[in-house]
Design an enzyme around this catalytic site. Structure first.
Site, mmCIF file in Angstrom:
data_model
loop_
_atom_site.group_PDB
_atom_site.id
_atom_site.type_symbol
_atom_site.label_atom_id
_atom_site.label_comp_id
_atom_site.label_asym_id
_atom_site.label_seq_id
_atom_site.Cartn_x
_atom_site.Cartn_y
_atom_site.Cartn_z
ATOM 1 N N GLY A 115 22.007 15.572 57.896
ATOM 2 C CA GLY A 115 21.458 14.389 58.847
ATOM 3 C C GLY A 115 22.416 13.416 59.261
ATOM 4 N N CYS A 116 21.992 12.547 60.249
ATOM 5 C CA CYS A 116 23.138 11.909 60.813
ATOM 6 C C CYS A 116 23.434 10.477 59.690
ATOM 7 C CB CYS A 116 22.736 11.025 62.159
ATOM 8 S SG CYS A 116 20.981 10.400 62.029
ATOM 9 N N HIS A 117 22.365 9.726 59.484
ATOM 10 C CA HIS A 117 22.502 8.665 58.455
ATOM 11 C C HIS A 117 23.149 9.346 57.196
ATOM 12 C CE1 HIS A 117 20.326 5.999 60.514
ATOM 13 N NE2 HIS A 117 19.238 6.796 60.747
#
Length: 311
Positions: A115-117
């Protein structure tokens, strides 16, 4: 020549992946026209013909796509960009820069794209956990600024509307109930027994991400200089898309859009001997999504790991 099928190629992540793969002479894209791209039979055929399938779908649709692959098919590798398989047994977390993960990716046919975060948080915390200066039960917090492209087509349309809501003109917190979908992987992959208190913030710019983990020095067991040395050694041990910087700030500021359009990540340490800031900057659609998927694809296909990427 390797064949690649992007299931969900019309979405934001899929479009960026397709852009990065454009012009590649070492692979062929299997494409479905608009009328067939949601047809289960056509998708099943494409998934089973591909050497590698990249899933750019919601969780349930990603799980369905995996089920469409013939159990006897031991050729097709899958890179899933959804949340569905990031902590699932039998799936490898697709962050090659973590210790041992590049080798794990090369041995696997099922890769869960980070995931990005989570990518920024894990890049900052995993090396410190491995070095032993953060305990498994460390009570951490993190906040993350992201461009609105991370919300997909619906959010992009809201922000780019001719008459957007006035509320969109300022940064907006979300995930207020502390149940953000990235929290399980943030804890599991970073080696924490509890997830952090997490504050994601979407701001009125298209792309770019800045993840920050603030620390009080006493629980850490290391000064900013010692942490910098850990990062320098950890990310300098082999080529990768993550690098440590001693001079990341811009005259005392740190822009969340500095890596927009790129596929790499810059981490840095700020603060003093009492209060420390760990930061990771990258593109939420780059190292936070599409760029990471292409990096994993390159590894699976035996290509140059950074072919087609902007570093």
């Amino acid at each position: 020549m390797a064949t690649v099928f992007i299931d969900g190629a019309a979405g934001t992540t899929g479009l960026r992946i397709r852009q990065r793969l454009g012009g590649r002479k070492d692979l062929t894209l299997i494409e479905l026209d608009e009328e067939r791209r949601k047809d289960p039979g056509a998708r099943a055929d494409a998934l089973n013909r591909a050497d590698c399938a990249i899933l750019c779908l919601p969780d349930a649709a990603a799980e369905e796509a995996v089920s469409l692959i013939d159990p006897a098919n031991d050729r097709t590798a899958v890179i899933d960009t959804s949340t569905a398989h990031r902590t699932a047994p039998g799936w490898v977390y697709g962050f090659p820069e973590l210790t041992g993960q590049r080798e794990n990716i090369l041995r696997s046919k099922r890769i869960a794209n980070p995931g990005c975060h989570a990518s920024g948080f894990i890049a900052l915390i995993a090396p410190l956990r491995e070095a032993g200066i953060l305990s498994e039960d460390a009570a951490l917090s993190a906040f993350s600024l992201t461009g609105y492209s991370g919300g997909g087509k619906k959010m992009i349309a809201e922000y780019e509307s001719p008459a957007p809501s006035p509320l969109l003109s300022a940064p907006r917190m979300y995930g207020l109930g502390q149940n953000h979908k990235h929290l399980p992987e943030m804890a599991a992959v970073a080696g924490l027994s509890v997830p952090p208190v997490f504050c994601p913030i979407v701001a009125p710019y298209y792309t770019g991400m800045e993840v920050t983990v603030p620390l009080f020095a006493p629980p850490v067991g290391g000064s900013p200089g010692q942490i910098a040395e850990i990062y320098r050694a950890y990310y300098g041990k082999s080529p990768g898309a993550v690098r440590f910087s001693d001079s990341a700030d811009e005259d005392g500021f740190l822009s969340a859009s500095a890596f927009a359009g790129r596929d790499d990540m810059e981490i840095a340490v700020f603060g003093n001997d009492d209060r420390i800031l760990l930061t990771a900057r990258f593109d939420n659609l780059g190292k936070g999504a599409s760029g990471a998927a292409v990096q994993n694809l390159n590894l699976l296909l035996g290509a140059d790991e950074f072919a087609g990427l902007v570093l």
